[in-house]
Design an enzyme around this catalytic site. Structure first.
Site, short mmCIF file in Angstrom:
data_model
loop_
_atom_site.label_atom_id
_atom_site.label_comp_id
_atom_site.label_asym_id
_atom_site.label_seq_id
_atom_site.Cartn_x
_atom_site.Cartn_y
_atom_site.Cartn_z
N LYS A 122 -12.16 35.72 -66.84
CA LYS A 122 -11.50 34.80 -65.92
C LYS A 122 -10.07 35.21 -65.56
O LYS A 122 -9.29 35.64 -66.40
CB LYS A 122 -11.48 33.39 -66.50
CG LYS A 122 -12.86 32.77 -66.68
CD LYS A 122 -12.78 31.29 -66.95
CE LYS A 122 -12.42 30.54 -65.68
NZ LYS A 122 -12.35 29.09 -65.91
N SER B 32 -8.84 32.97 -70.13
CA SER B 32 -9.55 31.92 -70.86
C SER B 32 -9.70 32.36 -72.29
O SER B 32 -9.92 33.54 -72.58
CB SER B 32 -10.94 31.69 -70.23
OG SER B 32 -11.74 30.90 -71.08
N ASN C 116 0.20 25.21 -62.23
CA ASN C 116 1.46 24.86 -62.89
C ASN C 116 2.45 24.33 -61.88
O ASN C 116 3.15 23.33 -62.12
CB ASN C 116 2.02 26.11 -63.59
CG ASN C 116 3.17 25.79 -64.52
OD1 ASN C 116 4.19 25.29 -64.10
ND2 ASN C 116 2.99 26.09 -65.79
N HIS D 168 -12.60 17.76 -43.25
CA HIS D 168 -13.41 16.87 -44.09
C HIS D 168 -14.24 17.69 -45.08
O HIS D 168 -15.30 17.24 -45.54
CB HIS D 168 -14.33 15.98 -43.24
CG HIS D 168 -13.62 15.25 -42.17
ND1 HIS D 168 -12.90 14.10 -42.39
CD2 HIS D 168 -13.48 15.53 -40.84
CE1 HIS D 168 -12.36 13.68 -41.26
NE2 HIS D 168 -12.68 14.53 -40.30
#
Length: 460
Positions: free
Chosen positions: A306, A300, A314, A174
């Site tokens: 990044k 990025s 993808n 959860h």
């Protein structure tokens, strides 16, 4: 019209992703379908010659010549079939019918001295040819292209399972901290699931069936010409020689329940991989997994630091698209108005597209798995900062010792609170238990509370 290249393609499958989908060309292209149809027509012609009832005789050299029509089928041959269909060729006007064009193509390639034009496509309807041709392509596309890629993903997961079976990791149920596991055991779960999914795909691909029973599935034309021949038996032998199961009861259309089973089995494997993609994405987000940066790659356009989990993203997207197409295909091809309608013809041309989205996804998933490296330090630090997860072990041991309120005691001390390992030790110190049990409880640690996860990981 000028020649179109990948940048002019209206579909990414033949444009941006063409290098990924190339392995499916021999099974999913228009040329592949033409070749499969030629194979069916040629082999059927040879089967007719083998019947005692027909006057048709084809010698060994002529058989080799005819089989070469599909074995050596190339771009020029495909272009001729298309010309017969759309423009006409020689004495043949444009057929505007793809299977009739194949029939005429075989006529044009009859060996010298063989007068057999009237026997090509004898007693058949186009669906007799098409249902067999599609299955001659679907089976190998699945078994020779898709399944090996799925096995490669599974092999990578098995390697993770064995290499990191004892690497402790916080589990989440959860979305909340839960009983620890190991990274290897979690990868073993996916390897096991994928293995079962692959077996299901292979079983479905091995059970493809074909029909050769004429316009309404009654062998009417065959029976009218040669009533003494056991045409159902001839059909069964012919279909079996093509490597397919025989479907004895059909309308004009093979019911396609076998194709639906393949689509559903592939979709099941895709669901396993999509679940994996989502989890790997979250593990990267939580820094449980690091990613190897590719030299020169941009993560990025504005944030230079990044390294995004783009391969898993993808893969997820293409799996979702593939499953949408596979669901549609399975639902559509298993229905036909009365004895035949043609709507499934154009739909079946998209089987290759669905498989192509699968193939892209499998390759992207592999690429993602090849880049990730478990971050043991982060995993251990998070476990050690979440000591409340050993509460399950504490209350279970106390239950064993006869404490009826064990669960309630631990719940009161931990639920919804920020708990330290010292808080646990203080609680354990105040318990009415023997010293040996107290030592047992104190020995439970977040990083060591993984049960037999390492053994489970080794079993895959």
């Amino acid at each position: 019209m000028t020649d179109r290249g990948p940048l002019d393609a209206v579909s990414p499958l033949d444009g941006r992703y063409a290098r990924y989908t190339e392995p499916l060309v021999p099974y999913a292209s228009e040329r592949a379908l033409m070749r499969a149809r030629v194979r069916v027509e040629v082999e059927y012609l040879l089967a007719l010659a083998d019947l005692d009832a027909t006057p048709l005789t084809i010698d060994a050299a002529q058989r080799d010549h005819l089989r070469n029509c599909y074995e050596a089928f190339d771009e020029e041959d495909a272009a001729l079939v298309k010309q017969l269909e759309t423009e006409g060729y020689g004495e043949y006007a444009a057929t505007n019918h793809d299977v009739k064009a194949v029939e005429y193509f075989v006529r044009l390639h009859l060996p010298d001295g063989l007068d057999a034009a009237n026997w090509i496509h004898f007693g058949l309807t186009s669906e007799d040819v098409n249902n067999l041709a599609h299955r001659l392509l679907v089976g190998p596309a699945v078994e020779d292209v898709l399944v090996p890629e799925l096995r490669a993903v599974r092999d990578r997961l098995v390697a993770f399972a064995h290499d990191y079976g004892d690497l402790p990791m916080l589990a989440r149920t959860h979305g909340q901290p839960a009983t620890p596991t190991t990274f290897g055991k979690e990868m073993a779960v996916y390897a096991s699931r994928l293995g079962r999914a692959i077996a299901r795909i292979e079983a479905a691909a091995d059970d493809l069936s074909g029909k050769l029973a004429g316009a309404s599935g009654t062998y009417a034309a065959h029976h009218a010409a040669y009533p003494e021949v056991d045409w159902p038996a001839v059909s069964e032998a012919f279909v079996a020689d093509l490597g397919l199961e025989h479907e004895p009861l059909t309308t004009q259309v093979n019911p396609c329940d076998d194709l639906e089973a393949v689509f559903d089995a592939v979709r099941g494997a895709n669901n396993v991989l999509r679940d994996l993609d989502l989890d790997m994405w979250l593990y990267v987000s939580d820094r449980y997994l690091g990613q190897e940066a590719v030299e020169g790659e941009t993560g990025s356009s504005t944030m230079p630091h990044k390294v995004n989990p783009i391969d898993f993203e993808n893969s997820e997207g293409n799996l979702t698209k593939a499953n949408s197409d596979l669901t549609f295909l399975g639902d559509y091809v298993t229905t036909s108005r009365l004895q035949r309608d043609l709507s499934d013809s154009t739909v079946k041309r998209n089987i290759g597209s669905a498989f192509a989205y699968c193939l892209i996804a499998y390759q992207k998933c592999q690429s993602g798995l090849d880049k990730v490296v478990p971050n043991e330090r982060v995993m251990r630090e998070e476990l050690e900062s979440t000591p409340e997860i050993v509460g399950e072990a504490v209350q279970t041991i106390l239950r064993r010792e006869g404490h009826d309120d064990a669960y309630e005691q631990v719940k009161k001390a931990t639920r919804g609170k920020s708990v330290t390992i010292e808080d646990f030790r203080e609680m354990i110190a105040g318990l009415d238990v023997s010293e040996s049990v107290r030592e047992e409880l104190l020995a439970v640690t977040p990083t060591g509370y993984t049960g037999v996860a390492d053994e489970l990981a080794d079993d895959v």
